[in-house]
Design a protein around this motif. Structure first.
Motif, PDB file in Angstrom:
ATOM      1  N   LEU A  19      13.990 146.371  42.782  1.00  0.00           N
ATOM      2  CA  LEU A  19      15.019 147.224  42.404  1.00  0.00           C
ATOM      3  C   LEU A  19      15.160 148.299  42.980  1.00  0.00           C
ATOM      4  N   GLU A  20      14.375 149.199  43.083  1.00  0.00           N
ATOM      5  CA  GLU A  20      14.705 150.409  43.589  1.00  0.00           C
ATOM      6  C   GLU A  20      15.206 150.236  45.136  1.00  0.00           C
ATOM      7  N   LEU A  21      14.875 149.253  45.905  1.00  0.00           N
ATOM      8  CA  LEU A  21      15.550 149.169  47.188  1.00  0.00           C
ATOM      9  C   LEU A  21      16.889 148.759  47.038  1.00  0.00           C
ATOM     10  N   LEU A  22      17.233 147.785  46.170  1.00  0.00           N
ATOM     11  CA  LEU A  22      18.628 147.175  45.938  1.00  0.00           C
ATOM     12  C   LEU A  22      19.621 148.091  45.628  1.00  0.00           C
ATOM     13  N   VAL A  23      19.190 149.048  44.617  1.00  0.00           N
ATOM     14  CA  VAL A  23      20.190 149.852  44.074  1.00  0.00           C
ATOM     15  C   VAL A  23      20.552 151.185  45.207  1.00  0.00           C
ATOM     16  N   MET A  24      19.915 151.013  46.271  1.00  0.00           N
ATOM     17  CA  MET A  24      20.684 151.817  47.513  1.00  0.00           C
ATOM     18  C   MET A  24      21.745 151.264  48.097  1.00  0.00           C
ATOM     19  N   LYS A  25      21.996 149.884  47.816  1.00  0.00           N
ATOM     20  CA  LYS A  25      23.108 149.194  48.334  1.00  0.00           C
ATOM     21  C   LYS A  25      24.279 149.332  47.349  1.00  0.00           C
ATOM     22  N   ASP A  35      17.016 147.629  30.528  1.00  0.00           N
ATOM     23  CA  ASP A  35      16.328 148.600  30.830  1.00  0.00           C
ATOM     24  C   ASP A  35      16.618 148.571  32.530  1.00  0.00           C
ATOM     25  N   LYS A  36      16.853 150.099  32.772  1.00  0.00           N
ATOM     26  CA  LYS A  36      17.165 150.226  34.449  1.00  0.00           C
ATOM     27  C   LYS A  36      15.771 150.241  35.181  1.00  0.00           C
ATOM     28  N   LYS A  37      14.740 150.091  34.683  1.00  0.00           N
ATOM     29  CA  LYS A  37      13.606 149.916  35.489  1.00  0.00           C
ATOM     30  C   LYS A  37      13.378 148.667  36.019  1.00  0.00           C
ATOM     31  N   TYR A  38      13.883 147.795  35.289  1.00  0.00           N
ATOM     32  CA  TYR A  38      13.689 146.391  35.761  1.00  0.00           C
ATOM     33  C   TYR A  38      14.917 145.454  35.806  1.00  0.00           C
ATOM     34  N   TRP A  39      16.047 145.853  35.523  1.00  0.00           N
ATOM     35  CA  TRP A  39      17.289 145.063  35.581  1.00  0.00           C
ATOM     36  C   TRP A  39      18.256 145.725  36.388  1.00  0.00           C
ATOM     37  N   VAL A  40      18.937 145.099  37.130  1.00  0.00           N
ATOM     38  CA  VAL A  40      20.061 145.409  38.136  1.00  0.00           C
ATOM     39  C   VAL A  40      21.217 144.640  37.972  1.00  0.00           C
ATOM     40  N   THR A  41      22.447 145.173  37.789  1.00  0.00           N
ATOM     41  CA  THR A  41      23.888 144.503  37.826  1.00  0.00           C
ATOM     42  C   THR A  41      24.240 144.238  39.319  1.00  0.00           C
ATOM     43  N   ILE A  42      24.605 143.072  39.592  1.00  0.00           N
ATOM     44  CA  ILE A  42      25.157 142.719  40.743  1.00  0.00           C
ATOM     45  C   ILE A  42      26.698 142.536  40.921  1.00  0.00           C
ATOM     46  N   LEU A  43      27.347 142.858  41.689  1.00  0.00           N
ATOM     47  CA  LEU A  43      28.820 143.052  41.781  1.00  0.00           C
ATOM     48  C   LEU A  43      29.004 141.563  42.842  1.00  0.00           C
ATOM     49  N   LEU A  44      29.287 140.576  41.924  1.00  0.00           N
ATOM     50  CA  LEU A  44      29.360 139.087  42.553  1.00  0.00           C
ATOM     51  C   LEU A  44      30.438 139.021  43.804  1.00  0.00           C
ATOM     52  N   SER A  45      31.517 139.984  43.623  1.00  0.00           N
ATOM     53  CA  SER A  45      32.302 139.735  44.960  1.00  0.00           C
ATOM     54  C   SER A  45      31.730 140.479  45.869  1.00  0.00           C
ATOM     55  N   GLU A  46      30.670 141.144  45.951  1.00  0.00           N
ATOM     56  CA  GLU A  46      30.026 141.851  47.314  1.00  0.00           C
ATOM     57  C   GLU A  46      29.027 140.955  47.903  1.00  0.00           C
ATOM     58  N   VAL A  47      28.456 140.230  47.213  1.00  0.00           N
ATOM     59  CA  VAL A  47      27.100 139.681  47.940  1.00  0.00           C
ATOM     60  C   VAL A  47      27.516 137.960  47.935  1.00  0.00           C
ATOM     61  N   SER A  48      26.828 137.569  48.959  1.00  0.00           N
ATOM     62  CA  SER A  48      27.079 136.086  49.366  1.00  0.00           C
ATOM     63  C   SER A  48      26.101 135.153  48.513  1.00  0.00           C
ATOM     64  N   VAL A  49      26.592 134.086  48.335  1.00  0.00           N
ATOM     65  CA  VAL A  49      25.900 133.004  47.428  1.00  0.00           C
ATOM     66  C   VAL A  49      24.616 132.923  47.825  1.00  0.00           C
TER      67      VAL A  49
END
Length: 61
Positions: A19-25, A35-49
């Motif tokens: 998670l720490e690596l991903l939120v840099m993007k 809980d921000k320690k374990y959960w991440v929100t993904i912008l679906l329009s910005e990532v590939s399937v």
């Protein structure tokens, strides 16, 4: 994320190291209501399937 346009998002629970690596993007955000320690929100329009499926596979391994 400026303005009032609707965004397609999903939340996924990951280990905190990944998670720490991903939120840099820009396409990954600390989860808003989770809980921000374990959960991440993904912008679906910005990532590939493929990238989304890879993250889902990590969760179930």
């Amino acid at each position: 994320m400026k303005g009032k346009e609707e965004l397609g998002i999903t939340d996924i629970k990951l280990n905190s190291a990944l998670l720490e690596l991903l939120v840099m993007k820009d396409e990954f955000l600390p989860a808003y209501l989770m809980d921000k320690k374990y959960w991440v929100t993904i912008l679906l329009s910005e990532v590939s399937v493929g990238e989304l499926f890879a993250l889902i596979e990590i969760v179930f391994i």
